[in-house]
Design a protein around this motif. Structure first.
Motif, PDB file in Angstrom:
ATOM      1  N   PHE B  33      64.448 -17.791 -59.696  1.00 54.23           N
ATOM      2  CA  PHE B  33      65.045 -18.748 -58.753  1.00 54.23           C
ATOM      3  C   PHE B  33      64.177 -19.995 -58.568  1.00 54.23           C
ATOM      4  O   PHE B  33      64.693 -21.100 -58.464  1.00 54.23           O
ATOM      5  N   TRP B  37      65.840 -23.566 -59.676  1.00 54.87           N
ATOM      6  CA  TRP B  37      66.040 -24.640 -58.703  1.00 54.87           C
ATOM      7  C   TRP B  37      65.025 -25.755 -58.898  1.00 54.87           C
ATOM      8  O   TRP B  37      65.332 -26.929 -58.680  1.00 54.87           O
ATOM      9  N   SER B  75      72.926 -18.833 -59.593  1.00 53.31           N
ATOM     10  CA  SER B  75      72.162 -18.017 -58.632  1.00 53.31           C
ATOM     11  C   SER B  75      72.990 -16.840 -58.126  1.00 53.31           C
ATOM     12  O   SER B  75      72.492 -15.723 -58.020  1.00 53.31           O
TER      13      SER B  75
END
Lengths: 99, 198
Positions: B33, B37, B75
């Motif tokens: 993650f 991101w 995600s």
């Protein structure tokens, strides 16, 4: 004089299982198998002993038609683990040669 | 692992610390993650900077909805698959699930309802929200690069507040490299060296 170590916990595999369970909310059998590297049969036997001592709870259910065994530590188990860890640290502190 | 006759106090201590670390390593394995991101925000910031500065394109913000939307879908799919595969339920994992849900809702509310039209505030608020998520994650995981990343993101939010919009984009790009991408790679490397006990 050292405090006597809990015989239920003073076994390599049972202690490994309890050390894993103390850090999680619950764990499946496969998690214990992967992390300890022990055989399924051996884990089953040790889980039964821990359950008989009241240190863990075992829940049996099904996931996609396959049996699923989930374990979690009980309050009694946490207290026993804490006592065991305290006894160990007393031993290490009082051991000749240690500070 | 078999019960050994030589299992003594020292071995017991080693078993306890190794198993606790083994269970904790699973929780730390969230590098995906941070990298996802980190690279998406880096790409969106630099793209908008280029579209404003060099191309003078009127819809210079176009990268944000496209890349952020893609990030949300990826995600969600990744988290759902990971949750289904997971064979343990941790207290920390439970905390993160609720924390990031709440964090995402707050960020969407801020961007969607509270600050539209206030262009000067968008990047500082996004950076302050990144700081919050990064600092809390670092504290819970006891992972210093994330804690420092959070502190740097707060400083970047302040600097951004006093900077013109194109410079804000460069500040955001630099911040995600420090606060997300570098810690993401460090987490990945750390999990690669995970302890195994037999």
């Amino acid at each position: 004089m050292f405090k006597e170590l809990d015989p239920v916990l003073h076994s390599q595999l049972r202690l490994s299982i309890m050390s894993l369970l103390v850090g999680v909310r619950s764990a499946e059998f496969s998690f214990l198998e992967e992390k300890t590297g022990a055989t399924r049969g051996n884990i089953s036997v040790q889980l039964r002993k821990l359950e008989e001592a009241g240190y863990i709870e075992i829940t049996k259910s099904f996931r996609k038609n396959y049996p699923l065994t989930t374990c979690s530590i009980t309050k009694k188990g946490i207290a026993a683990f804490r006592e065991y860890a305290d006894a160990l640290s007393d031993y290490i502190r009082q051991k000749p040669g240690s500070e | 692992m078999e019960n050994s006759e030589k299992f003594n106090e020292e071995s017991a201590l080693k078993v306890i610390s190794a198993m606790i670390e083994a269970a904790r390593s699973d929780v730390r394995d969230n590098h995906f993650f941070y990298l996802l991101w980190g690279f998406l925000v880096l790409g969106a910031s630099l793209l908008e900077y280029c579209l404003i500065t060099f191309a003078k394109y009127p819809h210079h913000y176009i990268g944000w909805p496209v890349l952020m939307g893609a990030g949300m879908i990826v995600s969600l799919v990744y988290a759902t698959r990971k949750y289904r595969r997971s064979d343990s339920s941790t207290y920390v994992g439970g905390f993160f699930k609720y924390f990031f849900l709440a964090w995402s809702i707050s960020l969407l509310l801020l961007l969607g309802f509270i600050i539209p039209g206030e262009n000067q505030l968008v990047q500082p608020i996004i950076l302050a929200m990144y700081a919050l998520a990064t600092f809390v994650s670092g504290g819970i995981l006891r992972f210093k690069p994330l804690i420092w990343g959070g502190i740097i993101a707060w400083a970047a939010a302040i600097a951004s507040f006093f900077s013109p919009f194109p410079v804000q984009l460069l500040i955001t790009a630099a911040t995600v490299v420090i606060a997300y991408i570098i810690p993401g790679f460090l987490l990945k490397r750390r999990n690669g060296n995970q302890i195994t006990v037999n």
